[in-house]
Design an enzyme around this catalytic site. Structure first.
Site, PDB file in Angstrom:
ATOM      1  N   CYS A 130       0.818  -1.318   0.069  1.00  0.00           N
ATOM      2  CA  CYS A 130       0.064  -0.103   0.105  1.00  0.00           C
ATOM      3  C   CYS A 130       0.794   1.197   0.042  1.00  0.00           C
ATOM      4  CB  CYS A 130      -1.053   0.010   1.205  1.00  0.00           C
ATOM      5  SG  CYS A 130      -2.219  -1.382   1.171  1.00  0.00           S
ATOM      6  N   LYS A 195      -8.147  -0.102  10.891  1.00  0.00           N
ATOM      7  CA  LYS A 195      -8.181  -1.120   9.492  1.00  0.00           C
ATOM      8  C   LYS A 195      -7.126  -2.309   9.948  1.00  0.00           C
ATOM      9  CE  LYS A 195      -7.177  -2.233   4.869  1.00  0.00           C
ATOM     10  NZ  LYS A 195      -6.938  -1.419   3.561  1.00  0.00           N
ATOM     11  N   ARG A 205      -8.377  -9.321  -2.682  1.00  0.00           N
ATOM     12  CA  ARG A 205      -7.061  -9.241  -3.356  1.00  0.00           C
ATOM     13  C   ARG A 205      -7.169 -10.137  -4.766  1.00  0.00           C
ATOM     14  NH1 ARG A 205      -3.823  -9.653   2.089  1.00  0.00           N
ATOM     15  NH2 ARG A 205      -4.497  -7.671   2.894  1.00  0.00           N
ATOM     16  N   GLU A 233      -5.836   4.700  16.680  1.00  0.00           N
ATOM     17  CA  GLU A 233      -5.752   5.123  15.429  1.00  0.00           C
ATOM     18  C   GLU A 233      -7.093   6.202  15.095  1.00  0.00           C
ATOM     19  OE1 GLU A 233      -4.185   4.552  12.919  1.00  0.00           O
ATOM     20  OE2 GLU A 233      -2.821   3.253  13.199  1.00  0.00           O
ATOM     21  N   LYS A 248     -12.931  -1.543  10.166  1.00  0.00           N
ATOM     22  CA  LYS A 248     -12.782  -2.809   8.888  1.00  0.00           C
ATOM     23  C   LYS A 248     -11.887  -3.769   9.468  1.00  0.00           C
ATOM     24  CE  LYS A 248     -10.928  -3.381   4.364  1.00  0.00           C
ATOM     25  NZ  LYS A 248      -9.994  -2.975   3.457  1.00  0.00           N
ATOM     26  N   SER A 274     -14.929  -8.133   1.711  1.00  0.00           N
ATOM     27  CA  SER A 274     -14.926  -9.437   0.900  1.00  0.00           C
ATOM     28  C   SER A 274     -15.010 -10.732   1.382  1.00  0.00           C
ATOM     29  CB  SER A 274     -13.802  -9.638  -0.009  1.00  0.00           C
ATOM     30  OG  SER A 274     -12.573  -9.632   0.699  1.00  0.00           O
ATOM     31  N   TYR A 313     -20.848  -5.659  -0.379  1.00  0.00           N
ATOM     32  CA  TYR A 313     -21.010  -5.915  -1.485  1.00  0.00           C
ATOM     33  C   TYR A 313     -22.478  -6.481  -1.825  1.00  0.00           C
ATOM     34  CZ  TYR A 313     -16.153  -5.645  -1.317  1.00  0.00           C
ATOM     35  OH  TYR A 313     -14.713  -5.106  -1.338  1.00  0.00           O
TER      36      TYR A 313
HETATM   37  C1  PBG Z   1      -6.683  -1.451  -0.155  1.00  0.00           C
HETATM   38  C2  PBG Z   1      -7.940  -1.906   0.330  1.00  0.00           C
HETATM   39  C3  PBG Z   1      -8.232  -3.415   0.826  1.00  0.00           C
HETATM   40  C4  PBG Z   1      -9.560  -3.420   0.958  1.00  0.00           C
HETATM   41  C5  PBG Z   1     -10.209  -2.191   0.846  1.00  0.00           C
HETATM   42  N1  PBG Z   1      -9.090  -1.231   0.454  1.00  0.00           N
HETATM   43  C6  PBG Z   1      -7.431  -4.561   0.624  1.00  0.00           C
HETATM   44  C7  PBG Z   1      -6.248  -4.815   1.538  1.00  0.00           C
HETATM   45  O1  PBG Z   1      -6.027  -3.919   2.546  1.00  0.00           O
HETATM   46  O2  PBG Z   1      -5.452  -5.505   1.379  1.00  0.00           O
HETATM   47  C8  PBG Z   1     -10.247  -4.857   1.422  1.00  0.00           C
HETATM   48  C9  PBG Z   1     -11.610  -4.543   1.126  1.00  0.00           C
HETATM   49  C10 PBG Z   1     -12.300  -5.944   1.322  1.00  0.00           C
HETATM   50  O3  PBG Z   1     -11.701  -7.146   1.439  1.00  0.00           O
HETATM   51  O4  PBG Z   1     -13.674  -6.267   0.765  1.00  0.00           O
HETATM   52  N2  PBG Z   1      -5.887  -1.312   0.643  1.00  0.00           N
HETATM   53 ZN    ZN Z   2      -3.734  -0.818  -0.068  1.00  0.00          ZN
END
Ligand code: PBG
Ligand code: ZN
Length: 324
Positions: A130, A195, A205, A233, A248, A274, A313
């Site tokens: 990232c 997060k 991914r 955070e 998240k 996801s 989703y």
């Molecule tokens: C990007 C991002 C991710 C997700 C949202 N923004 C992937 C990650 O951090 O690896 C995950 C969303 C999901 O799993 O539905 N950083």
């Molecule tokens: Zn990312």
């Protein structure tokens, strides 16, 4: 038999009574639908681990936004999946990048749709991290410059809101400053504040081809065990000017959603990610759960924990159920 004054069952006797005393409600306005934009034309590619979720070409994403609007969806969270990736994530802030074109296309086809742009670099970097990588390390402050540039280019493309998700320290402040300097002081930031480094992102991914090519994200995303740190955070992002604080994933982190809701007076979003979606889909496909029932129960649970906004989703599916 002793006198029983209290009989909670009195108020459970009929659907009308039950709905009259219902404490928590789910409304379609609170749902945000994630969308994945990819290169090409006329393309709809289903994500293997996320049945019902597609990688959409720019023309298709405009159509999908329209269909979502017809279901009552008011906001989408947009991810770009470029064909070419490089060390410096140049596709993330390219004027004509995939996300920028998709943002413009959605705004053009459904002007009233709130378009939130996910602001990260992992979909655009060759290594899938990232941020900027040097000598095997993800550099914080170097990454801030690129994240700020990305957010500005998304706002310039028409995004109504940006959602930084890289978990770099200071990313909200860096983005706020860059937006303000470029006359986007009215663009809100929905911060992926708390997060966690989660196994529940794997299907995403797959969708975004953004798995890190080496190592993992544990040096920037949070340790799943840490609730106090999640509040710290959130506090930092709040202080840096985040307009909305996000937690998240959602359903395994409802204690964090509740704590953030109780402590901060800004809207709280929860991302039903996801893997949370994939688990429900898989069990439903095997006939082991009633999908609609467990989906609504999940979303209601996230609301009950205190989320004002739910990114899922399932947004269109839930919206359709809420419509009648
Ligand atoms: C990007 C991002 C991710 C997700 C949202 N923004 C992937 C990650 O951090 O690896 C995950 C969303 C999901 O799993 O539905 N950083
Ligand atoms: Zn990312």
């Amino acid at each position: 038999m002793s006198l029983m004054i209290h009989r909670p069952r009195r108020l459970r006797q009929s659907p009308n009574l039950r709905s009259m005393v219902r404490e928590t409600r789910l409304a379609v306005e609170q749902l945000v639908l994630p969308l994945f934009a990819c290169e090409g034309a006329g393309g709809r590619r289903e994500v293997a681990s996320m049945p019902g979720v597609f990688n959409l070409s720019v023309d298709e994403i405009a159509r999908e936004a329209q269909a979502a609007a017809e279901d009552g969806i008011r906001a989408v969270l947009l991810f770009g999946i470029p064909d070419a990736k490089d060390e410096t994530a140049s596709g993330a802030f390219a004027k004509n990048g995939i996300a920028q074109r998709a943002i413009a296309a959605v705004k053009k086809s459904v002007p009233e749709m709130t378009v939130i742009a996910d602001t990260c670099l992992c979909e655009y970097t060759s290594h899938g991290h990232c941020g900027v990588v040097r000598a095997g390390e993800v550099l914080n402050d170097e990454s801030l410059k690129l994240l700020a540039r990305t957010a500005v280019s998304q706002a310039a493309a028409g995004a109504d809101m940006v959602a930084p998700s890289a978990m770099m320290d200071g990313q909200v402040a860096a983005i706020r400053e860059a937006l303000d300097e470029n006359n986007f002081e009215g663009t809100p930031i929905m911060a992926y504040a708390s997060k966690f480094a989660s196994g529940l992102y794997n299907p995403f991914r797959d969708a975004a081809a953004s798995a890190p090519s080496f190592g993992d994200r544990r040096a920037y995303q949070m340790d799943a065990a840490n609730a106090r740190e999640a509040l710290r955070e959130a506090e930092l992002d709040y202080a840096e000017g985040a307009d909305i604080l996000m937690v998240k994933p959602a359903s395994l982190y409802l204690d964090i959603v509740r704590a953030v809701r109780d402590r901060f007076d800004v809207p709280v979003a929860a991302y039903h990610v996801s893997g949370e979606y994939a688990m429900l889909k898989a069990a439903a496909q095997l006939g082991w759960i009633d999908e609609e029932r467990v989906m609504m129960e999940t979303l209601l649970g996230i609301r009950r924990a205190g989320a004002d906004i739910i990114i899922t989703y399932y947004a269109r599916h839930a919206a359709r159920l809420l419509n009648h």
